[in-house]
Enzyme design. Structure first.
Site, short mmCIF file in Angstrom:
data_model
loop_
_atom_site.label_atom_id
_atom_site.label_comp_id
_atom_site.label_asym_id
_atom_site.label_seq_id
_atom_site.Cartn_x
_atom_site.Cartn_y
_atom_site.Cartn_z
N LYS A 289 0.92 -1.27 -0.13
CA LYS A 289 0.06 0.04 -0.35
C LYS A 289 0.95 1.10 -0.40
CE LYS A 289 -4.23 1.54 1.90
NZ LYS A 289 -5.25 1.42 3.03
N GLU A 375 -19.21 -6.59 10.75
CA GLU A 375 -19.49 -5.41 11.30
C GLU A 375 -20.70 -6.21 12.14
OE1 GLU A 375 -17.93 -2.90 8.83
OE2 GLU A 375 -18.70 -4.70 8.75
N ARG A 403 -24.70 -2.90 8.03
CA ARG A 403 -24.17 -4.37 7.30
C ARG A 403 -24.71 -5.30 8.30
NH1 ARG A 403 -20.21 -3.50 3.41
NH2 ARG A 403 -19.21 -5.76 4.02
#
Length: 646
Positions: A289, A375, A403
């Protein structure tokens, strides 16, 4: 205007079709130019930088090998798709990213045929790729002509159960499709959990530089003379307890790990599987990243999200805050309360910094649980913590809590467990747009029996509401608050527990009452000033609680005024709907009360500044003033024109 990078090869690319004839050397050059263009563009707009830089070579290779848009390339979450946008005919608009009327910061179907599936929440890509593959094999509509389907999903997103539900289904159906596991050891925060550790072992233990990637899995994809040797190599790797065993047990041919920044290797492997695959294939790619931009590579989050910045120094152009952020106020208050109560703990879903629980983690690391991008699990886990005698604060953004809604209902509300939901990013959020707006929590929580729901008008009120939530032990509660900094009010010396279900009068007036819930109170007070200039002094009240309602306050406002307006930062079906239901039951409308409810409109509002978004929503001071005049039957063409312009 900042100096733009020289991009002679990229200047020739109008669509992925222009990449097909490029040599490997030219593709490597193209990747370098795309990376430079991405850095330059995001330096001017701000946005998600690190994720895109990490997949530049992968993006180039995918578009060079696959026939997009006929082949469906689906980016999980979508914040890594800036290089993809540059290569798919949107380079001329790339410096409008996340601006009003500009490009979305995520993939968006309405924006380009190269975005076959919109995404801004994680872990949906494999399900979508499988759906396209089945539509292809069932014939679909001719105009949708679907070739291959490719999902690119990060290792952080693989921690969500939905990704494995999709893989399990895909392995069973055995449809030809490709999953690229982009393994960069990062989501927003560093990934957590057993899966992350498994992936780390794969590329730390295997000598994957010495073994050809295609020999470690997907044996049937190789020419027959090589298959027996490949099988032996694969068994050796399995005996080392590493390799693609987990994914192969789910029905996928596993290839990897590959160096995600090696164009030559990517082109060779992608070309091979594209030519030979017959079923589902997972290609495990190792990337970094922030790759290629030292300032991003050195950042703790690898440059995940940035403001505008100077390309040379990396310094971001962040405005100096005038007040603490709501997120930091929550985090610091929670830590203060936890000093005195060992039962207080926090749960977050891969967002410790974004939700402010990092403050508690620094002080009491054993009492903070980052469950990863999961979640649903996080909500049920919090419910059991509460059942076990702890006082859990489940800190999840409004849009992400959607969610876990089934778990909120089934595991928390029905059992009346005292989970305290701290709902950050409530209301409109600006540049992230509709996918991240916290529009619906008042409606989807307000209809659940036994919930206590609070919304602070400012950062000082948030301090008291965190303390109030900590004190609620007989059922679930929620506190919703917006993104960004507070209004600059004086902070309390110590948190105070509020009386449940009681609002407050901010200004006493006559004729019309304005009842605000949440941080639109400051705009409501400005509207009251504007009305006072017209000789109308409204009563202004802060509801504080969406549930339970302050029934005495509402009845008194209805009885003492000609009109009553509720104002909230949520969709229809929230606070105003509950007030209207209550007033109807008590005959207030029969007595002639004029009632209006100001809510977010019944549409998804595209990305822009929060101020512009609230103007579009009709929830700024001018529009509150116009609504009040209308409720009183006073025509005001100037206010009407302002509303029309917004």
């Amino acid at each position: 205007m900042p100096d733009r990078p020289e991009t002679p090869l990229l200047d020739r690319i109008q669509s992925p079709a222009d990449m097909k004839a490029l040599s490997l050397r030219e593709l490597r050059q193209l990747a370098d130019e795309v990376r430079a263009e991405t850095i330059s563009a995001v330096s001017e707009t701000g946005g998600h930088l690190g994720a895109g830089l990490g997949v530049v070579e992968l993006t180039v290779a995918l578009h060079a090998v696959f026939d997009t848009p006929r082949d469906k390339l689906i980016w999980d979450v979508g914040h890594q798709a800036y290089p993809h946008k540059i290569l798919t005919g949107r380079r001329d608009r790339i410096r409008t990213l996340r601006q009003k009327n500009g490009l979305s910061g995520f993939t968006k179907r309405a924006e380009s045929p190269y975005d076959p599936f919109g995404a801004a929440h994680s872990s949906t890509s494999i399900s979508a790729a499988l759906g396209f593959a089945c539509a292809r094999d069932l014939g679909g509509a001719p105009e949708h002509g679907i070739g291959d389907t490719v999902a690119v999903i990060g290792d952080g997103s693989m921690s969500a159960g939905m990704a494995f539900e999709a893989m399990n289904n895909a392995g069973h159906l055995k449809k030809r499709m490709f999953v690229i596991l982009n393994d960069n050891e990062m989501s927003i925060a560093p990934p957590v959990g057993a899966l992350s550790n498994y992936l780390t072992r794969l590329y730390e233990t295997e000598p994957f530089q010495e073994l050809k990637a295609a020999a470690k899995g997907a044996v049937s994809l190789l020419p027959p003379p090589f298959q027996e040797g490949a099988r032996r190599a694969k068994e050796v790797l399995k005996s080392m307890t590493v390799g693609g065993t987990l994914f192969e047990e789910l029905g996928f041919s596993y290839i990897g790990p590959l160096d995600g920044h090696d164009i030559d290797q990517l082109m060779g492997v992608l070309g091979t599987v594209h030519e030979r695959a017959t079923g589902p294939v997972l290609i495990h790619v190792i990337t970094k990243k922030g790759k290629g931009y030292p300032h991003a590579e050195r950042a703790n989050d690898r440059g995940h999200a940035t403001a505008k910045f100077d390309v040379v120094t990396g310094k971001q152009q962040k405005a100096k805050p005038n007040a603490p952020s709501y997120t930091s106020v929550f985090g610091k208050t929670l830590t203060q309360l936890a000093e005195k109560d060992s039962r207080i703990c926090a749960v977050t879903a891969a967002m410790p910094d974004g939700t402010g629980v990092n403050y508690l983690a620094d002080r009491f690391p054993s009492r903070v649980f980052d469950v990863g991008i999961a979640e649903q699990h996080g909500v049920t886990f919090s419910a059991a913590l509460a059942a076990g005698g702890m006082r859990p604060f489940c800190a999840i953004y409004s849009t992400f809590l959607q969610r876990g809604y089934d778990q909120v209902v089934h595991d928390v509300a029905i059992q009346r467990l005292p989970v305290r939901f701290m709902i950050d990013r409530a209301g409109l959020v600006g540049a992230d747009g509709a996918t991240h707006a916290g529009s619906f929590d008042l409606a989807y929580l307000g209809n659940l029996p036994g919930f206590t729901i609070m919304a602070p008008a400012d950062e000082a009120e948030l301090v008291h509401m965190v303390a109030t939530a900590a004190a609620i032990d007989d059922g679930p509660s929620a506190v919703r608050y917006p993104r960004g900094e507070g209004v600059g009010t004086e902070m309390p010396e110590a948190p105070q527990v509020l009386e449940i279900g009681k609002g407050r009068i901010m200004q006493q007036g006559s004729r019309i009452a304005l009842l605000s819930l949440g941080t639109r109170l400051s705009e409501t007070m400005l509207a009251a000033e504007r009305l006072a200039g017209r000789g109308i002094t409204p009563t202004v009240a802060d509801a504080r609680f969406a549930k339970p309602l302050d029934e005495a306050l509402i009845l008194s406002l209805a009885a003492d005024h000609e009109a009553l307006i509720t104002i909230e930062e949520g969709a229809i079906g929230g606070f105003g709907s509950h007030v209207a239901q209550f007033l109807a039951e008590h005959g207030a409308f029969d007595a002639g009360l004029r009632f209006r409810s100001m809510v977010l409109p019944d549409t998804f509002i595209d990305h822009a500044s929060p101020k512009d978004m609230y103007a579009t929503a009709g929830l700024n001071a001018e529009q509150i003033e116009a609504k009040a005049l209308s409720a009183l039957g006073i025509a005001d063409l100037g206010a009407k024109r302002a509303t029309d312009r917004a």
